[in-house]
Design a protein around this motif. Structure first.
Motif, PDB file in Angstrom:
ATOM      1  N   VAL A  81      -5.500  -1.469   8.986  1.00 38.68           N
ATOM      2  CA  VAL A  81      -5.897  -0.222   9.646  1.00 38.68           C
ATOM      3  C   VAL A  81      -7.148   0.287   8.910  1.00 38.68           C
ATOM      4  CG1 VAL A  81      -5.219   2.098  10.342  1.00 38.68           C
ATOM      5  CG2 VAL A  81      -3.494   0.293  10.238  1.00 38.68           C
ATOM      6  N   TYR A 104      -8.476   8.535   7.398  1.00 36.15           N
ATOM      7  CA  TYR A 104      -7.623   9.211   6.415  1.00 36.15           C
ATOM      8  C   TYR A 104      -8.388   9.409   5.103  1.00 36.15           C
ATOM      9  CZ  TYR A 104      -3.234   8.621   9.039  1.00 36.15           C
ATOM     10  OH  TYR A 104      -2.227   8.695   9.970  1.00 36.15           O
ATOM     11  N   ARG A 146       7.770  12.922   8.693  1.00 39.21           N
ATOM     12  CA  ARG A 146       7.166  11.967   7.756  1.00 39.21           C
ATOM     13  C   ARG A 146       6.680  12.729   6.520  1.00 39.21           C
ATOM     14  NH1 ARG A 146       5.117   9.890  12.850  1.00 39.21           N
ATOM     15  NH2 ARG A 146       5.432   7.660  13.053  1.00 39.21           N
ATOM     16  N   LYS A 160      -4.641  16.249  11.399  1.00 36.23           N
ATOM     17  CA  LYS A 160      -3.333  16.486  10.778  1.00 36.23           C
ATOM     18  C   LYS A 160      -3.465  16.397   9.270  1.00 36.23           C
ATOM     19  CE  LYS A 160      -2.091  11.676  11.881  1.00 36.23           C
ATOM     20  NZ  LYS A 160      -1.015  10.752  12.254  1.00 36.23           N
ATOM     21  N   ASP A 197      -4.325   0.483   4.774  1.00 35.19           N
ATOM     22  CA  ASP A 197      -2.969  -0.017   5.062  1.00 35.19           C
ATOM     23  C   ASP A 197      -2.813  -1.487   4.657  1.00 35.19           C
ATOM     24  OD1 ASP A 197      -2.500   2.482   6.110  1.00 35.19           O
ATOM     25  OD2 ASP A 197      -1.735   1.769   8.041  1.00 35.19           O
ATOM     26  N   PHE A 218       0.864  -1.192   0.000  1.00 35.58           N
ATOM     27  CA  PHE A 218       0.000   0.000   0.000  1.00 35.58           C
ATOM     28  C   PHE A 218       0.895   1.234   0.000  1.00 35.58           C
ATOM     29  CE2 PHE A 218       0.341   0.880   4.679  1.00 35.58           C
ATOM     30  CZ  PHE A 218       0.969  -0.295   5.079  1.00 35.58           C
ATOM     31  N   ASN A 219       0.332   2.441   0.070  1.00 34.88           N
ATOM     32  CA  ASN A 219       1.077   3.714   0.177  1.00 34.88           C
ATOM     33  C   ASN A 219       2.343   3.697  -0.686  1.00 34.88           C
ATOM     34  OD1 ASN A 219      -0.896   3.940   2.087  1.00 34.88           O
ATOM     35  ND2 ASN A 219       0.440   4.458   3.787  1.00 34.88           N
TER      36      ASN A 219
HETATM   37  C1  BMA Z   1       0.414   7.074   9.132  1.00 31.40           C
HETATM   38  C2  BMA Z   1       1.459   6.377   8.304  1.00 31.40           C
HETATM   39  C3  BMA Z   1       0.836   5.721   7.090  1.00 31.40           C
HETATM   40  C4  BMA Z   1      -0.422   4.971   7.405  1.00 31.40           C
HETATM   41  C5  BMA Z   1      -1.334   5.771   8.290  1.00 31.40           C
HETATM   42  C6  BMA Z   1      -2.566   5.002   8.744  1.00 31.40           C
HETATM   43  O1  BMA Z   1       0.960   7.548  10.330  1.00 31.40           O
HETATM   44  O2  BMA Z   1       2.071   5.399   9.083  1.00 31.40           O
HETATM   45  O3  BMA Z   1       1.759   4.807   6.577  1.00 31.40           O
HETATM   46  O4  BMA Z   1      -1.090   4.661   6.203  1.00 31.40           O
HETATM   47  O5  BMA Z   1      -0.650   6.200   9.428  1.00 31.40           O
HETATM   48  O6  BMA Z   1      -2.202   3.901   9.537  1.00 31.40           O
END
Ligand code: BMA
Length: 332
Positions: A283, A247, A159, A217, A309, A52-53
């Protein structure tokens, strides 16, 4: 290149083989999901727990990418990958082995959430690098076979380091999101510049949380796309619900020469976790964009995003329509 199919100039090459599916008759907003999502299953390589990501770019008439693969020991790392059509991917079973002069920089305990950016003569990779806590790793490759690492861009904790695809006012430029050691409950996007991709400074605040879906955030997503209306930045925003973080993502337009100035910023999200593969996974309730392909000739966009995730999805849209959405729903 001036795009013929769209009213806004998009800087970049034509990409006639961009993956594409027309907007569905029902249910498509300014972005719409690929009907065969997710495109990358969690077990696309034998050792993976989840993929993912991740980030993809055009490469040699086809496509290449860097993929976040968490393995079945739940270690986080990044792997190279290739594709002819940018939908079906062959991901290397082994993580990328970076080369570099300083063994200290090789001592990273994890890598995740890569971005890839074509800049001058090579592909730069940025990622969240575990060096006494999360910070921003930078490396580069010419061929997606051999990868070199540079110095970490910042001190921990940070990040979502995202490079701009050209120098701005003679300097390399990056967005990042200073954070903490854990699942950071805050997060603003900052702009930093560098003469050499090693030394970073002139840090400027770009944007912080707002209401609703982006109230906890925000963090930069794909490499910003240069347009006549400003840098088109897709970014994720996080809401804290009674069930944990949610998210979603949307877009903003940043000033071309002073990208810390936000010209427009959408109040609603473009994509939020609605589909089962976005709501259920390791997640739940995560849609996290990491790459955008763009065909400057038509303004077509293909955005890659992590889902829950666990797996990787694809959404489509047009630059013009996204810019109209951001401008007409803006709250700076
Ligand atoms: C964030 C990162 C991402 C992740 C998101 C949701 O802090 O770690 O990699 O997709 O959390 O768990």
């Amino acid at each position: 290149m001036q795009s013929s199919g769209s009213k806004t100039t998009v800087v970049g090459g034509a990409l006639p083989n961009i993956p594409w599916e027309d907007r569905p008759a029902k249910g498509g907003g300014a972005l719409w999901r690929y009907s065969h999502n997710p495109i990358i299953p969690r077990n696309a390589i034998p050792t993976s727990n989840s993929i993912f990501n991740s980030a993809v770019v055009p490469y040699n008439g086809a496509f290449a990418g860097v993929f976040r693969c968490d393995n079945q020991a739940r270690e986080m790392n990044i792997h190279g990958g290739r594709s002819r059509d940018a939908i079906h991917w062959e991901i290397a079973p082994e993580p990328i082995q970076f080369q570099g002069p300083d063994p200290e920089m090789a001592r990273c305990v994890y890598r995740y959430d890569p971005r890839v950016c074509w800049l001058e003569d090579r592909y730069y990779v940025t990622w969240c690098n575990g060096y006494h806590g999360p910070t921003i790793g930078i490396g580069y490759t010419f061929d997606f076979e051999i990868f070199h690492f540079l110095e970490n861009a910042f001190l921990p904790y940070n990040r979502n380091g995202v490079l701009f695809p050209r120098k701005i006012n003679g300097k390399y430029a990056m967005l990042s999101r200073p954070s903490d050691t854990g699942h950071t409950p805050f997060g603003d996007v900052f702009y930093s510049e560098s003469p050499d991709l090693v030394h970073w400074g002139k840090h400027r605040f770009v944007m912080g949380p707002k209401g609703g879906w982006q109230s906890t955030k925000v963090g930069a997503g794909p490499t910003p796309i240069e347009t006549g209306a400003g840098w088109l930045l897709f970014y994720h925003g996080v809401l804290t619900s009674c069930n944990g973080f949610v998210y979603s993502f949307s877009a903003a337009l940043l000033d071309l020469e002073q990208p810390w100035k936000v010209l427009y910023r959408a109040k609603p999200y473009l994509i939020a976790p609605w589909e089962p593969y976005e709501c259920v996974g390791d997640v739940p309730n995560v849609t996290f964009p990491g790459a955008a392909l763009c065909d400057a000739a038509t303004g077509r966009l293909a955005i890659y995003y992590g889902c829950a995730d666990t797996v990787t999805g694809l959404v489509f849209g047009y630059v013009d329509e996204v810019i109209d959405f951001v401008r007409s729903n803006s709250e700076v």
